[in-house]
Design an enzyme around this catalytic site. Structure first.
Site, PDB file in Angstrom:
ATOM      1  N   ASP A   1       3.530 -13.777  -4.198  1.00  0.00           N
ATOM      2  CA  ASP A   1       3.005 -12.425  -4.388  1.00  0.00           C
ATOM      3  C   ASP A   1       2.529 -11.850  -3.064  1.00  0.00           C
ATOM      4  O   ASP A   1       1.623 -12.383  -2.428  1.00  0.00           O
ATOM      5  CB  ASP A   1       1.836 -12.458  -5.377  1.00  0.00           C
ATOM      6  CG  ASP A   1       1.211 -11.087  -5.574  1.00  0.00           C
ATOM      7  OD1 ASP A   1       1.596 -10.399  -6.529  1.00  0.00           O
ATOM      8  OD2 ASP A   1       0.338 -10.706  -4.760  1.00  0.00           O
TER       9      ASP A   1
ATOM     10  N   TYR B   1      -0.489  -5.806   2.717  1.00  0.00           N
ATOM     11  CA  TYR B   1      -0.896  -7.089   3.295  1.00  0.00           C
ATOM     12  C   TYR B   1      -0.352  -7.289   4.705  1.00  0.00           C
ATOM     13  O   TYR B   1      -0.827  -8.151   5.439  1.00  0.00           O
ATOM     14  CB  TYR B   1      -0.431  -8.264   2.422  1.00  0.00           C
ATOM     15  CG  TYR B   1      -0.999  -8.305   1.029  1.00  0.00           C
ATOM     16  CD1 TYR B   1      -2.043  -7.454   0.636  1.00  0.00           C
ATOM     17  CD2 TYR B   1      -0.479  -9.178   0.081  1.00  0.00           C
ATOM     18  CE1 TYR B   1      -2.540  -7.487  -0.652  1.00  0.00           C
ATOM     19  CE2 TYR B   1      -0.994  -9.228  -1.207  1.00  0.00           C
ATOM     20  CZ  TYR B   1      -2.011  -8.374  -1.571  1.00  0.00           C
ATOM     21  OH  TYR B   1      -2.506  -8.419  -2.851  1.00  0.00           O
TER      22      TYR B   1
ATOM     23  N   LYS C   1       4.097  -4.736  -3.767  1.00  0.00           N
ATOM     24  CA  LYS C   1       3.336  -3.645  -4.365  1.00  0.00           C
ATOM     25  C   LYS C   1       3.426  -2.389  -3.511  1.00  0.00           C
ATOM     26  O   LYS C   1       3.419  -2.464  -2.270  1.00  0.00           O
ATOM     27  CB  LYS C   1       1.855  -4.030  -4.509  1.00  0.00           C
ATOM     28  CG  LYS C   1       1.614  -5.354  -5.183  1.00  0.00           C
ATOM     29  CD  LYS C   1       0.124  -5.696  -5.207  1.00  0.00           C
ATOM     30  CE  LYS C   1      -0.105  -7.125  -5.647  1.00  0.00           C
ATOM     31  NZ  LYS C   1       0.264  -8.108  -4.616  1.00  0.00           N
TER      32      LYS C   1
ATOM     33  N   HIS D   1      -0.264  -0.747  -6.654  1.00  0.00           N
ATOM     34  CA  HIS D   1      -1.358  -1.592  -6.175  1.00  0.00           C
ATOM     35  C   HIS D   1      -2.702  -1.242  -6.822  1.00  0.00           C
ATOM     36  O   HIS D   1      -3.522  -2.129  -7.077  1.00  0.00           O
ATOM     37  CB  HIS D   1      -1.461  -1.486  -4.651  1.00  0.00           C
ATOM     38  CG  HIS D   1      -2.033  -2.698  -4.002  1.00  0.00           C
ATOM     39  ND1 HIS D   1      -1.575  -3.206  -2.816  1.00  0.00           N
ATOM     40  CD2 HIS D   1      -3.041  -3.519  -4.372  1.00  0.00           C
ATOM     41  CE1 HIS D   1      -2.265  -4.282  -2.481  1.00  0.00           C
ATOM     42  NE2 HIS D   1      -3.181  -4.487  -3.403  1.00  0.00           N
TER      43      HIS D   1
END
Length: 298
Positions: free
Chosen positions: A47, A52, A77, A110
């Site tokens: 994930d 990120y 996401k 998200h």
């Protein structure tokens, strides 16, 4: 250990591993080795997210693994600055390019953005288009409350397959889990062993670590397991998916060692009773592009 993870059936028939590796706060330098270690240990769900900043490294590790791509379930996401129909389609293309993949297994929004829910709905309609075109196998949301889910479903065609939320023994999200079950949505836990609280404690906050609780410690001693393994098994007993984050090889291997024992119903209830009702991460009602003003670079 390949194939060690059990699977959950999503509402469109896709099978998703119940346990995965999360890479939130994993630096790009750490991510390749963390994902490679996880895949070697038997994890088959990874994930990540545009926000990120490590999608490229996730993709690199997937390619290096030598494992058939069809066996690895990859989630990413859309970030809130990319909400809206056209912007989300562009964001998806960017994520695929960074990952170096032809498709995704799961694509999530998200956060809900209650202050601009029209943009949230536009992003969801883009996700529906991606699903219809076969570019993603399933679509879902993250951090959505029951009201957010109902509002989204009322204005769209596809019911989310997954709702990924903060969930651990000190924040058990009963209302969200009940709504997800009512709607046929799999609940997936981020910060499943309470890491969000430990991050806060490191900054001088009040200690709130589920792994240090006497109930969890006693169960760990009873089963000859670590506290983290007890808590992750609790998630599986509840029918949840969990995506613990780590970059330490020993911890990554430890976290998947939860398929050789089970907890009793009373033990599950005892852990659930630790709920404080206190959220460790951001309140979804407050999340918008003013709170998080950064944007994702192409």
């Amino acid at each position: 250990m390949a194939g060690a993870s059990t699977f959950l059936a999503l509402n469109n028939g896709v099978r998703m591993p119940a346990l995965g590796l999360g890479v939130y706060q994993s630096s790009p330098e750490q991510t390749v080795n963390a994902v490679a270690t996880a895949l070697a240990c038997g994890y088959r769900l990874i994930d990540t997210a545009a926000a990120y900043g490590n999608e490229a490294q996730v993709g690199e590790a997937v390619r290096r693994s030598g494992i058939d791509r069809a066996e690895i379930f990859v989630t990413s996401k859309a970030w809130i600055s990319d909400y809206g129909y056209d912007a989300t389609l562009h964001a998806f293309d960017r994520s695929l390019r960074k990952l170096g993949l032809d498709s995704l297994d799961l694509y999530l929004l998200h956060w809900p953005m209650p202050t601009d829910f029209d943009a949230t709905v536009g992003a969801w309609k883009a996700a529906e288009k991606l699903l219809a075109d076969g570019r993603v196998r399933a679509i879902g949301v993250s951090n959505f409350s029951p009201k957010h889910l109902d509002d989204l479903i009322a204005r769209s065609e596809v019911v989310p397959a997954v709702n990924q939320v903060e969930l651990h023994p000190f924040f058990v999200q009963e209302a969200v889990r009940a709504a997800d079950q009512r709607l046929g949505i799999v609940t997936q836990a981020w910060s499943p062993i309470g890491g969000v609280n430990r991050y806060r404690d490191a900054a001088g906050g009040e200690e709130q670590d589920p792994l240090a609780h006497p109930v969890v410690a006693a169960l760990a001693a009873r089963y000859g397991k670590t506290p983290a393994q007890i808590v992750l098994r609790w998630h599986l007993e509840l029918g949840l998916s969990a995506i613990p984050k780590s970059v330490r090889p020993a911890r990554i291997a430890e976290n998947i060692g939860i398929f050789d024992f089970s907890l009793t119903r009373d033990e599950v209830r005892a852990i659930s009773a630790l709920d404080t009702g206190a959220r460790g991460g951001p309140d979804p009602e407050q999340v918008n592009t003013r709170l998080f003003s950064f944007r994702i670079e192409d």
